[in-house]
Design a protein around this motif. Structure first.
Motif, PDB file in Angstrom:
ATOM      1  N   GLU A  10      51.333 -26.616  47.331  1.00 27.41           N
ATOM      2  CA  GLU A  10      52.336 -27.430  46.687  1.00 27.41           C
ATOM      3  C   GLU A  10      53.703 -27.123  47.278  1.00 27.41           C
ATOM      4  OE1 GLU A  10      52.816 -24.481  42.951  1.00 27.41           O
ATOM      5  OE2 GLU A  10      53.091 -26.596  42.631  1.00 27.41           O
ATOM      6  N   TYR A  11      54.530 -28.071  47.186  1.00 28.04           N
ATOM      7  CA  TYR A  11      55.866 -27.916  47.722  1.00 28.04           C
ATOM      8  C   TYR A  11      56.788 -27.435  46.617  1.00 28.04           C
ATOM      9  CZ  TYR A  11      59.778 -28.439  50.593  1.00 28.04           C
ATOM     10  OH  TYR A  11      60.874 -28.143  51.336  1.00 28.04           O
ATOM     11  N   GLY A  12      57.661 -26.502  46.929  1.00 29.94           N
ATOM     12  CA  GLY A  12      58.642 -26.091  45.936  1.00 29.94           C
ATOM     13  C   GLY A  12      58.308 -24.754  45.358  1.00 29.94           C
ATOM     14  N   ALA A  13      58.119 -24.729  44.068  1.00 31.49           N
ATOM     15  CA  ALA A  13      57.953 -23.461  43.385  1.00 31.49           C
ATOM     16  C   ALA A  13      56.590 -22.848  43.644  1.00 31.49           C
ATOM     17  CB  ALA A  13      58.136 -23.672  41.902  1.00 31.49           C
ATOM     18  N   VAL A 129      64.214 -36.771  49.666  1.00 36.81           N
ATOM     19  CA  VAL A 129      65.304 -35.818  49.864  1.00 36.81           C
ATOM     20  C   VAL A 129      64.899 -34.902  51.017  1.00 36.81           C
ATOM     21  CG1 VAL A 129      66.568 -33.899  48.803  1.00 36.81           C
ATOM     22  CG2 VAL A 129      65.863 -35.870  47.399  1.00 36.81           C
ATOM     23  N   PRO A 130      65.717 -34.787  52.064  1.00 38.95           N
ATOM     24  CA  PRO A 130      65.335 -33.876  53.155  1.00 38.95           C
ATOM     25  C   PRO A 130      65.358 -32.441  52.653  1.00 38.95           C
ATOM     26  CG  PRO A 130      67.595 -34.644  53.437  1.00 38.95           C
ATOM     27  CD  PRO A 130      67.038 -35.391  52.262  1.00 38.95           C
ATOM     28  N   ALA A 131      64.299 -31.703  52.950  1.00 35.47           N
ATOM     29  CA  ALA A 131      64.214 -30.315  52.468  1.00 35.47           C
ATOM     30  C   ALA A 131      63.964 -29.404  53.655  1.00 35.47           C
ATOM     31  CB  ALA A 131      63.096 -30.176  51.448  1.00 35.47           C
ATOM     32  N   GLU A 132      64.729 -28.333  53.718  1.00 36.38           N
ATOM     33  CA  GLU A 132      64.616 -27.400  54.835  1.00 36.38           C
ATOM     34  C   GLU A 132      63.424 -26.468  54.678  1.00 36.38           C
ATOM     35  OE1 GLU A 132      66.913 -27.535  52.504  1.00 36.38           O
ATOM     36  OE2 GLU A 132      67.611 -25.537  51.878  1.00 36.38           O
ATOM     37  N   GLY A 133      62.871 -26.401  53.487  1.00 41.09           N
ATOM     38  CA  GLY A 133      61.742 -25.518  53.216  1.00 41.09           C
ATOM     39  C   GLY A 133      61.534 -25.480  51.713  1.00 41.09           C
ATOM     40  N   PHE A 140      63.944 -28.007  42.715  1.00 39.51           N
ATOM     41  CA  PHE A 140      62.896 -28.954  43.087  1.00 39.51           C
ATOM     42  C   PHE A 140      62.662 -29.967  41.955  1.00 39.51           C
ATOM     43  CE2 PHE A 140      58.267 -29.915  43.199  1.00 39.51           C
ATOM     44  CZ  PHE A 140      58.209 -30.551  44.426  1.00 39.51           C
ATOM     45  N   TYR A 141      62.519 -29.447  40.729  1.00 41.06           N
ATOM     46  CA  TYR A 141      62.253 -30.349  39.605  1.00 41.06           C
ATOM     47  C   TYR A 141      63.454 -31.243  39.290  1.00 41.06           C
ATOM     48  CZ  TYR A 141      57.819 -28.069  38.682  1.00 41.06           C
ATOM     49  OH  TYR A 141      56.544 -27.593  38.781  1.00 41.06           O
ATOM     50  N   GLU A 142      64.637 -30.728  39.516  1.00 38.67           N
ATOM     51  CA  GLU A 142      65.823 -31.557  39.256  1.00 38.67           C
ATOM     52  C   GLU A 142      65.884 -32.747  40.213  1.00 38.67           C
ATOM     53  OE1 GLU A 142      68.932 -28.661  39.231  1.00 38.67           O
ATOM     54  OE2 GLU A 142      68.541 -28.114  37.133  1.00 38.67           O
ATOM     55  N   TYR A 143      65.496 -32.509  41.452  1.00 36.45           N
ATOM     56  CA  TYR A 143      65.447 -33.645  42.378  1.00 36.45           C
ATOM     57  C   TYR A 143      64.424 -34.678  41.892  1.00 36.45           C
ATOM     58  CZ  TYR A 143      68.318 -31.557  46.064  1.00 36.45           C
ATOM     59  OH  TYR A 143      69.357 -31.048  46.784  1.00 36.45           O
ATOM     60  N   ILE A 144      63.256 -34.204  41.501  1.00 42.01           N
ATOM     61  CA  ILE A 144      62.217 -35.140  41.066  1.00 42.01           C
ATOM     62  C   ILE A 144      62.661 -35.899  39.819  1.00 42.01           C
ATOM     63  CG2 ILE A 144      59.844 -35.363  40.247  1.00 42.01           C
ATOM     64  CD1 ILE A 144      59.102 -33.004  41.897  1.00 42.01           C
ATOM     65  N   ALA A 145      63.292 -35.170  38.899  1.00 43.14           N
ATOM     66  CA  ALA A 145      63.779 -35.802  37.666  1.00 43.14           C
ATOM     67  C   ALA A 145      64.734 -36.953  37.994  1.00 43.14           C
ATOM     68  CB  ALA A 145      64.475 -34.768  36.793  1.00 43.14           C
ATOM     69  N   PRO A 150      61.607 -34.074  47.406  1.00 47.38           N
ATOM     70  CA  PRO A 150      61.960 -33.265  48.583  1.00 47.38           C
ATOM     71  C   PRO A 150      60.815 -33.228  49.602  1.00 47.38           C
ATOM     72  CG  PRO A 150      62.487 -32.104  46.536  1.00 47.38           C
ATOM     73  CD  PRO A 150      61.600 -33.273  46.173  1.00 47.38           C
ATOM     74  N   VAL A 151      61.158 -33.532  50.842  1.00 49.71           N
ATOM     75  CA  VAL A 151      60.154 -33.641  51.903  1.00 49.71           C
ATOM     76  C   VAL A 151      60.643 -32.896  53.149  1.00 49.71           C
ATOM     77  CG1 VAL A 151      58.975 -35.273  53.433  1.00 49.71           C
ATOM     78  CG2 VAL A 151      59.325 -35.863  51.056  1.00 49.71           C
ATOM     79  N   THR A 152      59.746 -32.161  53.762  1.00 52.44           N
ATOM     80  CA  THR A 152      60.091 -31.434  54.979  1.00 52.44           C
ATOM     81  C   THR A 152      60.193 -32.394  56.173  1.00 52.44           C
ATOM     82  OG1 THR A 152      57.740 -31.043  55.310  1.00 52.44           O
ATOM     83  CG2 THR A 152      59.012 -29.276  54.280  1.00 52.44           C
ATOM     84  N   GLN A 153      60.878 -31.924  57.204  1.00 56.73           N
ATOM     85  CA  GLN A 153      60.986 -32.753  58.419  1.00 56.73           C
ATOM     86  C   GLN A 153      60.589 -31.971  59.659  1.00 56.73           C
ATOM     87  OE1 GLN A 153      64.787 -34.866  57.536  1.00 56.73           O
ATOM     88  NE2 GLN A 153      63.953 -36.485  58.808  1.00 56.73           N
TER      89      GLN A 153
END
Ligand SMILES: [Fe+2]
Length: 299
Positions: A10-13, A129-133, A140-145, A150-153
């Motif tokens: 999973e991404y994030g936490a 949302v571009p995410a560096e890692g 993470f949850y605040e972005y989703i809310a 957040p997605v890696t590139q």
């Protein structure tokens, strides 16, 4: 080194044996010991450059940057995505397949997140949302809310194209992004973010994480009397797709919320528990009921 392809997590936490770990805000690239690219100077430099670029775009709210992918990155994409696509055509749920086609995600070119994000925004009012890692879980949850995923590139190292020890673009673009085209899925995800970002209770966050793990990451769905895949962790792994559907080492049970939120998981191993949901609408309603039961004031 564990080279199991299931370590597409999973991404994030991160949840570790029921203990909530909050990854600190990481300001510089850190590859974990044993990472396939750790001794490849060129790879590390590329990752550092993408880390800095995507972090700046995230923090300044600029949206995903356009990235000129290298021939090596394109080679890796072209090595992995056809294998996954062949499995998707057989085993992915119809919603995923339609969305992947609508987003014009091909096996030859790495998609630009900026283009995908614009399409999602028109369809379900979600954006990328571009995410560096990995991000701290509350971030993470605040972005989703706020309807941002957040997605890696960056792309995994080319020495093991089927394996990555961290979520990368293949996991995110071929796992997480297409289902965001579905309105019920988008609402489900947004509500997970709102509830997890709002509740002060760790046990409720843990329950929400398990709900998310066994649906968003490793969910199966019933479709015309067949079991199909929609979880991103499954869809982005050539090993997990057949494992989730056919392995004798795994259980497949109906998605019962009280069972799901009481079931632990280990992100570092092939999964042993899978739950089959009857529909995305069902999942959304189940989550709404759970959030009400928890008394989290976000509905
Ligand atoms: Fe994921």
């Amino acid at each position: 080194m564990n080279t199991s392809p299931s370590r597409l997590v999973e991404y994030g936490a991160v949840i570790d044996s029921n203990v909530m770990v909050r990854p600190p805000d990481v300001t510089e690239l850190e590859l974990e010991p044993g990472h396939p690219g750790e001794h490849d100077v060129e790879y590390v430099e590329r990752r550092k450059a993408l880390f800095a670029l995507t972090r700046r775009h995230r923090l300044e709210g600029l949206g995903p940057p356009l990235v000129a992918y290298t021939p090596e990155e394109t080679r890796i994409w072209r090595a992995v995505s056809p294998q996954l696509d062949a499995l998707h055509r057989k085993y992915a749920c119809s919603m995923y397949l339609a969305a992947k086609d609508e987003l014009a995600i091909t096996q030859t070119e790495i998609p630009q997140l900026r283009t995908l994000s614009a399409r999602l925004e028109r369809e379900t009012n979600m954006h990328l949302v571009p995410a560096e890692g990995a991000l701290p879980y509350r971030t993470f949850y605040e972005y989703i809310a706020n309807r941002g995923f957040p997605v890696t590139q960056f792309i995994r190292h080319g020495s093991h194209p089927e394996f990555t020890p961290e979520p990368d673009m293949i996991h995110d673009c071929l796992g997480h992004v297409p289902p965001l085209m579905n309105p019920d899925y988008a609402e489900l995800l947004t509500l997970i973010g709102k509830a997890a970002a709002t509740t002060p209770h760790g046990d409720q966050v843990l329950a929400l994480k398990r709900f998310s793990w066994f649906s968003i990451e490793f969910g199966l769905i019933e479709e015309r009397s067949e079991t199909k895949v929609f979880g991103a962790g499954i869809l982005s792994s050539t090993g997990e797709i057949p494992h989730s559907l056919f392995s004798k080492d795994a259980t497949r049970r109906p998605f019962v919320t009280d069972t799901v939120i009481a079931t632990d998981y280990d992100p570092s191993q092939m999964q042993k528990d899978f739950f089959i949901a009857p529909s995305f609408t069902f999942l959304r309603r189940e989550l709404e009921a759970l959030v009400r039961r928890f008394g989290i004031p976000v509905l």
